[in-house]
Design a protein around this motif. Structure first.
Motif, short mmCIF file in Angstrom:
data_model
loop_
_atom_site.label_atom_id
_atom_site.label_comp_id
_atom_site.label_asym_id
_atom_site.label_seq_id
_atom_site.Cartn_x
_atom_site.Cartn_y
_atom_site.Cartn_z
N LEU A 190 -64.09 22.55 32.09
CA LEU A 190 -63.39 23.65 32.76
C LEU A 190 -61.97 23.80 32.20
O LEU A 190 -61.52 24.92 31.92
CB LEU A 190 -63.33 23.40 34.27
N ALA A 191 -61.28 22.68 32.04
CA ALA A 191 -59.89 22.74 31.57
C ALA A 191 -59.82 23.36 30.17
O ALA A 191 -58.93 24.19 29.90
CB ALA A 191 -59.27 21.34 31.57
N THR A 192 -60.75 22.99 29.31
CA THR A 192 -60.74 23.53 27.94
C THR A 192 -60.90 25.04 27.97
O THR A 192 -60.22 25.78 27.24
CB THR A 192 -61.90 22.91 27.13
N SER A 193 -61.78 25.51 28.85
CA SER A 193 -62.00 26.94 28.94
C SER A 193 -60.79 27.65 29.59
O SER A 193 -60.34 28.70 29.15
CB SER A 193 -63.28 27.18 29.73
N ILE A 194 -60.25 27.02 30.63
CA ILE A 194 -59.16 27.64 31.39
C ILE A 194 -57.86 27.70 30.58
O ILE A 194 -57.07 28.64 30.72
CB ILE A 194 -58.97 26.89 32.74
N GLU A 195 -57.67 26.71 29.71
CA GLU A 195 -56.47 26.72 28.86
C GLU A 195 -56.34 28.00 28.03
O GLU A 195 -55.25 28.40 27.66
CB GLU A 195 -56.48 25.50 27.93
N GLU A 196 -57.48 28.61 27.74
CA GLU A 196 -57.48 29.83 26.93
C GLU A 196 -57.16 31.08 27.76
O GLU A 196 -57.01 32.17 27.23
CB GLU A 196 -58.86 30.05 26.30
N LEU A 197 -57.15 30.90 29.09
CA LEU A 197 -57.01 32.07 29.97
C LEU A 197 -55.59 32.17 30.51
O LEU A 197 -54.86 31.20 30.55
CB LEU A 197 -57.97 31.96 31.15
#
Ligand SMILES: Cc1cc2nc3c(=O)[nH]c(=O)nc-3n(C[C@H](O)[C@H](O)[C@H](O)COP(=O)(O)OP(=O)(O)OC[C@H]3O[C@@H](n4cnc5c(N)ncnc54)[C@H](O)[C@@H]3O)c2cc1C
Lengths: 323, 251
Positions: free
Chosen positions: B102-109
């Motif tokens: 989740l963190a990896t994906s959220i870092e892009e947002l």
């Protein structure tokens, strides 16, 4: 190589929490059986004074973070100090109580260390360098055995599973010095003490719970009276908290609190699967329900199939007569 | 305001647990799957914040194709779009792997605030929200039962042993939601129809090579011996009290 156990000794207002004593006991037992030692870390304001209390539980080293800024709990700040203690102690196992502070803090500490976290465990083994634990899942409908692949193993221990045992000894005290990152105190908390004189639900040794069978918020008074006569906490089914008769904080069950007291008295509770999930690991269960087919009797150790408005007042009377 | 909600699809709370063939997870054949009950509070809180402050609500899940139905529930309640990080066997993954995905994906947002349920009712881990906050290096308030937001400042309350903690802080932050925070809305038919058309972005998830906590086996709790019915009226009370004192030794 990482060795030994480090226990987070939770305190509030300079009082060592019951849950902390239990986790210290768990740490001591694991250390004994694997031939290693326990160290502890205590964080707060003016906490140097409780190192004596902590040393009653067999710790050899106590790491102390004593700072005015730590008077109120802050996950990020506490986590920094605990990491500092972990760095110094280099433990194989790090234990927290599975209460509101432990469950908030342990995952943060674990993630900052780059390891996982075993939550709410009821048994821990540390042998030949491997840490294994047992924990309930599906609100206690089943259990899983877990192993930790990375060190340290970070665990939260379910309240009421390791009764406190004292092992007085001498402990050396080491102060922790950490410079907190700016964001560590960005969330600041205040603490408001609740007025209730009753024991906390998840810590209580005894619980008296009422269900829809109690009938109304006013009638809940007899549940409270029985609880007082037994020095018990008050619990409720979801039917009761949803109806607004009692606060949600008293709900026991899959979407309420999971409890494991020595005694659980269920009055006018049918025993729906979601309710059982939260209380079936109680050591002794008493059910009072007028429906002999109520599923609560399947898990109860002792039952009375009668009207709670006759049975409960009689219980209160009996308990008063005897004391 | 960019509001993210992390959700999970779980077996419903009626599920009678049967251990599956792998001996590590449940037999899912007769299981009905739902949006995790605690995530409903997270979705509701996100929607209320959007209604008050404007912005967009994105729901994110780590799970297989079938988890889309839980996401549609959140979209039908009113969330704007979904992101599914495609992964099988999420019920065997440890929370740290999920939080990292989740963190990896959220870092892009772009995000202001993240809501999660306080725990999933299958693994009961209580971890993803706090871990996510640690990985994103933002504060977390867990098991929130009251939340007030003004601009980017918040006051959040949670019940703890012996009292309540009241937090004050600034976005970005993670909140994990507890029952009592709000009354989740039902998805109306219109919402359900609209949800079908809302976008769900699917992307691959990169799990770390190894989980750090591994489930080795699953077992059923010990059966307790059948209990004793002591009577059908208050006359049974003296015997009950005696047994509690002398036999069970709990009084
Ligand atoms: C997603 C989900 C999550 C849930 N989570 C929870 C949870 O966490 N906790 C929980 O408790 N429930 C939970 N439930 C609800 C659960 O399914 C039941 O609806 C609920 O537990 C019923 O509460 P009750 O036993 O008090 O009421 P009822 O089922 O109405 O039972 C009342 C009982 O009282 C008895 N009774 C009535 N009058 C008297 C009397 N005078 N004397 C003696 N006995 C009397 C009746 O015989 C009956 O057995 C959940 C449900 C869902 C769908």
């Amino acid at each position: 190589m990482a060795e030994g156990i480090l226990v987070f000794a939770e305190q509030r207002n300079g009082q060592l929490m019951k849950a902390a004593k239990e986790v210290l006991t768990a740490g001591y037992q694991i250390a004994e059986s694997s031939g290693t030692t326990v160290s502890t870390v205590v964080v707060g304001d003016g906490v140097s004074s409780i190192t004596d209390d902590i040393s009653q539980f067999g710790a050899s080293t106590i790491y102390v973070a004593d700072d005015g800024e730590l008077a109120n709990y802050s996950g990020l700040a506490y986590a920094e100090y605990i990491r500092a203690a972990i760095e110094q102690a280099d433990p194989a196992v790090v234990l927290f109580p599975a209460d509101s502070m432990g469950q908030d803090l342990a995952p943060v500490v674990a993630a900052k260390l780059g390891v996982g976290n075993g939550s709410d465990v009821t048994e821990i083994q540390y042998q030949d360098g491997t840490v294994t634990a047992k924990r309930p899942v599906y609100a206690g409908k089943s259990l899983v055995n877990i192993t930790f692949q990375q060190s340290p193993a970070v665990l939260t221990v379910r309240p009421n599973t390791y009764p406190p045992e004292e092992h007085p000894g001498e402990a050396s005290v080491e102060n922790l010095d950490v410079s907190l990152p700016d964001n560590a105190l960005r969330v600041t908390a205040r603490f408001e003490v609740s007025e209730s004189e009753r024991p906390e639900l998840t810590e209580a040794n005894r619980i008296v719970s009422g269900g829809r069978g109690v009938g109304s918020p006013e009638d809940f008074e007899i549940i409270e009276k029985l609880a007082d006569a037994m020095s018990a906490a008050v619990g409720a089914s979801r039917a009761v908290t949803d109806a607004g008769w009692r606060p949600y904080s008293e709900q026991v069950g899959q979407t309420g609190k999971t409890v494991s007291p020595a005694l659980y008295v269920a009055c006018g509770i049918s025993g729906a699967i979601q309710h059982l999930a939260g209380m079936r690991s109680s050591k002794v269960i008493v059910a009072i329900n007028k429906d002999p087919d109520a599923p609560i009797f399947k898990v109860a150790d002792y039952g009375i199939t009668g009207d709670l408005f006759e049975v409960v007042p009689r219980m209160i009377e009996e308990l008063k007569n005897e004391s | 305001m960019n509001i993210l909600v992390c959700i999970k699809q779980v077996p419903d709370t009626e599920t009678k647990v049967k251990i599956g063939e792998d001996g590590k997870s449940i037999d899912e054949s007769d299981v009905n799957f739902v949006l995790n009950p605690y995530d409903e509070f997270a979705v509701e809180e996100a929607l209320q914040l959007k209604e008050a402050a404007g912005g967009e609500v994105t729901v994110i899940t780590v799970g297989p194709e079938s988890a889309t139905s839980a996401m549609r529930t959140a979209l039908a309640m009113g969330a704007d779009k979904g992101i599914r990080l495609d992964a099988e066997d999420v019920r065997l993954k440890d929370s740290f792997s999920i939080a990292r995905a989740l963190a990896t994906s959220i870092e892009e947002l772009d995000y202001d605030v993240i809501f999660c349920g306080k725990k999933a009712v299958d693994d009961d881990n209580h971890q993803v929200g706090p871990m996510l906050s640690a990985l994103l290096d933002i504060p977390c308030v867990s098991t929130v039962t009251q939340l007030e937001i003004e601009g980017t400042s918040f006051t959040a309350t949670r019940e703890v042993e012996g009292g309540r903690e009241i937090y004050e802080g600034e976005f970005p932050a993670v909140f994990t939601t507890d029952k009592g925070l709000n009354e989740p809305r039902y998805a109306a038919l219109k919402g359900i129809m609209q949800a079908k058309k809302k976008p769900i972005d699917v992307s691959d998830v990169q799990f770390p090579e190894a989980d750090s906590v591994v489930i080795e086996s699953m077992e059923m709790p010990p059966e307790s011996p059948p209990g004793r019915i002591l009577g059908d009226s208050a006359d049974a009370v003296p015997e009950l009290i005696r047994l509690l004192k002398e036999e069970a030794k709990v009084l």
